[in-house]
Design a protein around this motif. Structure first.
Motif, PDB file in Angstrom:
ATOM      1  N   GLU B  14     -10.394  -8.059   3.761  1.00 23.24           N
ATOM      2  CA  GLU B  14      -9.765  -6.753   3.649  1.00 23.24           C
ATOM      3  C   GLU B  14      -9.045  -6.614   2.314  1.00 23.24           C
ATOM      4  OE1 GLU B  14      -7.478  -5.099   7.195  1.00 23.24           O
ATOM      5  OE2 GLU B  14      -5.980  -5.151   5.615  1.00 23.24           O
ATOM      6  N   LYS B  15      -8.362  -7.671   1.932  1.00 24.16           N
ATOM      7  CA  LYS B  15      -7.595  -7.646   0.690  1.00 24.16           C
ATOM      8  C   LYS B  15      -8.523  -7.489  -0.504  1.00 24.16           C
ATOM      9  CE  LYS B  15      -3.580  -9.892  -1.283  1.00 24.16           C
ATOM     10  NZ  LYS B  15      -2.626 -10.976  -1.233  1.00 24.16           N
ATOM     11  N   VAL B  16      -9.635  -8.248  -0.483  1.00 25.23           N
ATOM     12  CA  VAL B  16     -10.603  -8.172  -1.585  1.00 25.23           C
ATOM     13  C   VAL B  16     -11.160  -6.755  -1.699  1.00 25.23           C
ATOM     14  CG1 VAL B  16     -12.873  -8.941  -2.380  1.00 25.23           C
ATOM     15  CG2 VAL B  16     -11.228 -10.601  -1.525  1.00 25.23           C
ATOM     16  N   VAL B  17     -11.506  -6.176  -0.542  1.00 24.98           N
ATOM     17  CA  VAL B  17     -12.088  -4.833  -0.530  1.00 24.98           C
ATOM     18  C   VAL B  17     -11.106  -3.812  -1.080  1.00 24.98           C
ATOM     19  CG1 VAL B  17     -12.882  -2.971   0.972  1.00 24.98           C
ATOM     20  CG2 VAL B  17     -13.691  -5.301   1.353  1.00 24.98           C
ATOM     21  N   PHE B  18      -9.877  -3.826  -0.548  1.00 24.45           N
ATOM     22  CA  PHE B  18      -8.905  -2.819  -0.984  1.00 24.45           C
ATOM     23  C   PHE B  18      -8.506  -3.010  -2.437  1.00 24.45           C
ATOM     24  CE2 PHE B  18      -8.078  -1.907   3.554  1.00 24.45           C
ATOM     25  CZ  PHE B  18      -8.242  -0.544   3.469  1.00 24.45           C
ATOM     26  N   TYR B  61       0.068  -4.336  -0.381  1.00 20.78           N
ATOM     27  CA  TYR B  61      -0.013  -5.786  -0.534  1.00 20.78           C
ATOM     28  C   TYR B  61       1.085  -6.374  -1.410  1.00 20.78           C
ATOM     29  CZ  TYR B  61      -4.526  -5.352   1.678  1.00 20.78           C
ATOM     30  OH  TYR B  61      -5.517  -5.080   2.560  1.00 20.78           O
ATOM     31  N   GLY B  62       2.086  -5.608  -1.735  1.00 19.36           N
ATOM     32  CA  GLY B  62       3.217  -6.178  -2.449  1.00 19.36           C
ATOM     33  C   GLY B  62       3.121  -6.087  -3.963  1.00 19.36           C
ATOM     34  N   PHE B  63       4.151  -6.619  -4.605  1.00 21.50           N
ATOM     35  CA  PHE B  63       4.336  -6.460  -6.045  1.00 21.50           C
ATOM     36  C   PHE B  63       3.212  -7.093  -6.848  1.00 21.50           C
ATOM     37  CE2 PHE B  63       6.616  -7.870 -10.036  1.00 21.50           C
ATOM     38  CZ  PHE B  63       6.623  -6.612 -10.607  1.00 21.50           C
ATOM     39  N   SER B  64       2.775  -8.292  -6.444  1.00 22.78           N
ATOM     40  CA  SER B  64       1.770  -9.005  -7.241  1.00 22.78           C
ATOM     41  C   SER B  64       0.467  -8.211  -7.302  1.00 22.78           C
ATOM     42  CB  SER B  64       1.514 -10.390  -6.652  1.00 22.78           C
ATOM     43  OG  SER B  64       1.168 -10.268  -5.293  1.00 22.78           O
ATOM     44  N   CYS B  65       0.118  -7.571  -6.206  1.00 22.54           N
ATOM     45  CA  CYS B  65      -1.099  -6.750  -6.174  1.00 22.54           C
ATOM     46  C   CYS B  65      -0.956  -5.541  -7.096  1.00 22.54           C
ATOM     47  CB  CYS B  65      -1.385  -6.297  -4.749  1.00 22.54           C
ATOM     48  SG  CYS B  65      -2.891  -5.353  -4.584  1.00 22.54           S
ATOM     49  N   ALA B  66       0.248  -4.935  -7.101  1.00 23.46           N
ATOM     50  CA  ALA B  66       0.488  -3.787  -7.978  1.00 23.46           C
ATOM     51  C   ALA B  66       0.369  -4.196  -9.442  1.00 23.46           C
ATOM     52  CB  ALA B  66       1.872  -3.211  -7.701  1.00 23.46           C
ATOM     53  N   VAL B  67       0.966  -5.358  -9.784  1.00 26.25           N
ATOM     54  CA  VAL B  67       0.911  -5.844 -11.171  1.00 26.25           C
ATOM     55  C   VAL B  67      -0.532  -6.076 -11.583  1.00 26.25           C
ATOM     56  CG1 VAL B  67       1.504  -7.771 -12.680  1.00 26.25           C
ATOM     57  CG2 VAL B  67       3.215  -6.849 -11.132  1.00 26.25           C
ATOM     58  N   LEU B  68      -1.291  -6.773 -10.722  1.00 21.13           N
ATOM     59  CA  LEU B  68      -2.686  -7.076 -11.058  1.00 21.13           C
ATOM     60  C   LEU B  68      -3.507  -5.795 -11.210  1.00 21.13           C
ATOM     61  CD1 LEU B  68      -3.551 -10.235  -8.949  1.00 21.13           C
ATOM     62  CD2 LEU B  68      -3.781  -9.962 -11.414  1.00 21.13           C
TER      63      LEU B  68
END
Lengths: 122, 181
Positions: B14-18, B61-68
């Protein structure tokens, strides 16, 4: 929209105005970075810092020009051109300003200082 | 709510897809902004639509996902439509806005509107700082008030849009921590 959002927005705008105003205030008496370029028909005659008081004599065309730098300003102190328009232009001190002696094809222009962008692109 | 149960996947997939969807969306928003110039009033003025996706990724998914999402978006769009200099501008604006948004969000007294406004304002500020460094002049600092007002306005619009989008899409995402606040 909460009250804290409005306060933050106003605070950010005020902060930016204060930063810009502080920079303006600090730069006001800043002649450190400014310099003048003297150009004649043959090309660039020389560049001089605006922070040092001095007199520069230039033999241009058929005559002479005496340029005076004093207290972060510059003027054409004397010239033997027929119209003397350059002398009447008085003191200049801001970036981008010029004094032109057309009969002798001599141009004094100020570069640098707070709007150094122009100095970069010239 | 039955939709949510049907959408149960393994969290990793799910994480990879989103994550892929977010980067694509952010890129498309950047592209739309590059194609449609609304920069009539102030040069370089943009709405910052990609920030909607960054805020959505943050909520999900949190801050790290936003940064990436933001950094990858900047690199890909910079490579596709920009130059080396525009990449430096975008990157410094992006990093500064992400740091300041994180700070504002951590304070917990501000809503998503404030986070978005902070993002808009400091994206502009970061670009001005980068411009000052590249052109070696402090003259850009006088543009700061104008760009800050523009940043507040666009940030507010993006904040409202993000709030609506996060609330409406949260139903479909099991990773969501909850909508606004």
């Amino acid at each position: 929209m909460k009250k804290s959002d409005i306060i933050l927005a106003i605070a950010l705008i005020m902060l930016s105005v204060i930063v810009a105003a502080a920079a303006r205030y600090r730069n006001n008496d800043d002649t450190q970075d400014k310099y003048i370029r003297i150009e004649t028909e043959e090309g660039l005659y020389g560049t001089y810092p605006l922070s040092e008081d001095m007199q520069i004599s230039v033999m241009a065309g058929e005559g002479y020009n005496i340029i005076e730098i004093n207290g972060g300003r510059v003027r054409m102190a004397q010239a033997d051109c027929p119209d003397h328009y350059c002398e009447r232009m008085g003191w200049i001190s801001d970036n981008g300003q010029t004094i032109i002696c057309l009969p002798h094809r001599l141009i004094i222009s100020i570069y640098g200082g707070e709007d150094g962008i122009d100095a970069y692109t010239e | 709510m039955h939709i949510r149960n049907n959408y149960r996947m393994s969290t990793r997939t799910e994480k990879v897809v989103f994550f892929g969807i977010y980067i694509c969306l952010a890129m498309i928003f950047s592209y739309v902004e590059a194609v449609i110039p609304i920069s009539m009033v102030i040069p370089g003025f943009k709405l910052g639509l990609a920030n909607i996706v960054v805020l959505l990724a943050w909520e999900t998914y949190g801050f790290s996902c936003a940064v990436l999402t933001d950094i990858i978006r900047i690199f890909i769009t910079g490579y596709m439509f920009g130059s080396a200099v525009s990449l430096i501008f975008s990157l410094s604006g992006g990093i500064l806005s992400l740091l300041m948004m994180c700070f504002i969000k951590k304070l917990r007294i501000f809503s998503i509107y404030s986070v978005s406004i902070t993002g808009g304002v400091f994206h502009n500020a970061g670009q001005l700082i980068a411009a000052g460094c590249v052109f070696k002049t402090a003259g850009f600092i006088y543009l700061l008030p104008a760009y800050t007002i523009a940043g507040v306005a666009t940030g507010l619009v993006i904040g409202i849009l993000s709030d609506i989008i996060i609330k409406r899409t949260s139903v479909y995402m099991s990773g969501v921590k909850g909508g606004n606040e």
